[in-house]
Design a protein around this motif. Sequence first.
Motif, mmCIF file in Angstrom:
data_model
loop_
_atom_site.group_PDB
_atom_site.id
_atom_site.type_symbol
_atom_site.label_atom_id
_atom_site.label_comp_id
_atom_site.label_asym_id
_atom_site.label_seq_id
_atom_site.Cartn_x
_atom_site.Cartn_y
_atom_site.Cartn_z
ATOM 1 N N GLY A 1 1.190 -6.944 8.784
ATOM 2 C CA GLY A 1 1.483 -8.177 9.469
ATOM 3 C C GLY A 1 0.138 -9.044 9.450
ATOM 4 N N TYR B 1 0.532 -2.238 10.035
ATOM 5 C CA TYR B 1 1.405 -1.919 9.052
ATOM 6 C C TYR B 1 2.717 -2.348 9.394
ATOM 7 N N LEU B 2 3.535 -2.958 8.479
ATOM 8 C CA LEU B 2 4.859 -3.445 8.593
ATOM 9 C C LEU B 2 5.932 -2.237 7.910
ATOM 10 N N GLY B 3 5.483 -1.810 6.718
ATOM 11 C CA GLY B 3 6.243 -1.078 5.912
ATOM 12 C C GLY B 3 5.799 -1.106 4.437
ATOM 13 N N LEU C 1 2.755 -3.706 3.177
ATOM 14 C CA LEU C 1 2.740 -4.875 3.968
ATOM 15 C C LEU C 1 2.155 -4.645 5.193
ATOM 16 N N ALA D 1 11.716 -9.522 0.573
ATOM 17 C CA ALA D 1 11.049 -8.447 1.290
ATOM 18 C C ALA D 1 10.039 -9.135 2.305
ATOM 19 N N ILE D 2 9.162 -10.123 1.571
ATOM 20 C CA ILE D 2 8.039 -10.821 2.109
ATOM 21 C C ILE D 2 8.593 -11.594 3.085
ATOM 22 N N ALA E 1 6.667 -12.075 11.232
ATOM 23 C CA ALA E 1 6.082 -10.953 12.048
ATOM 24 C C ALA E 1 4.747 -11.243 12.426
ATOM 25 N N ALA F 1 11.133 -12.116 4.619
ATOM 26 C CA ALA F 1 11.744 -11.468 5.703
ATOM 27 C C ALA F 1 10.936 -10.919 6.835
ATOM 28 N N ARG F 2 9.603 -10.802 6.215
ATOM 29 C CA ARG F 2 8.695 -10.128 7.066
ATOM 30 C C ARG F 2 7.467 -11.588 7.382
ATOM 31 N N LEU G 1 -0.115 -12.727 5.956
ATOM 32 C CA LEU G 1 0.512 -11.307 5.723
ATOM 33 C C LEU G 1 0.031 -10.649 4.548
#
Length: 219
Positions: A190, A195-197, A188, A211-212, A218, A214-215, A83
Amino acid sequence: MALSDGDARSGVTMARRLGVSRFWLALACVLFSAPIAANETAEPSATELIEGLLSGREPVGGPFELTDQTGHRRTDADFQGKLVVIYFGYTYCPDVCPTELQSISLALDKLGAAADTVQPLFITVDPGRDTPARLADFVSSFHPRLIGLTGSLAEIRKTAIAYRTFFAKNGATTADHYSVDHTGFIYLLGKDGRYLGFLPPSLSPDAIADAIRARLGAK
């Protein structure tokens, strides 16, 4: 009244001086600006870049090839499988950039072993001064896995535009004495490079870590 590109640049400068979050400045640009005329050049304006990011209607991210702090060429493909956390800034930044990078570093510390699958990147918006040697010294003050990336102005501008990041020299007194206005979002990606956001500026290390975390599942 429509917000011009010059107004957007002035707003970034004012936000930096007054300590106002660039996120809310950018949001105001979107909410209170009318559609702007097409640029005379192919390069998007500050307002267009910010609006494209916040609206989610424009693609964000893409392939890049830059030079790291050791002088080696690196591409986005080198970081797939992790990530990726990207922050655009510059080493001569007096306060905002070091603060954001410190927050990212502390967030990774809070993640513990989970941070082993996270790769933080610092991409300079001041390639004229931020040489690999300069980056090496700068990134050593932050997380040990932080990689600094630089390149030609064309390479940096292409990468910044891909990530909807605005930057421009400001207040130049000599060729080597100036500041760089820039948007300050955290991006961020994946593990597959997609791109994740984004995260707004000025988040606490705890909020960045959440935030990290939570992803991390992914792709």
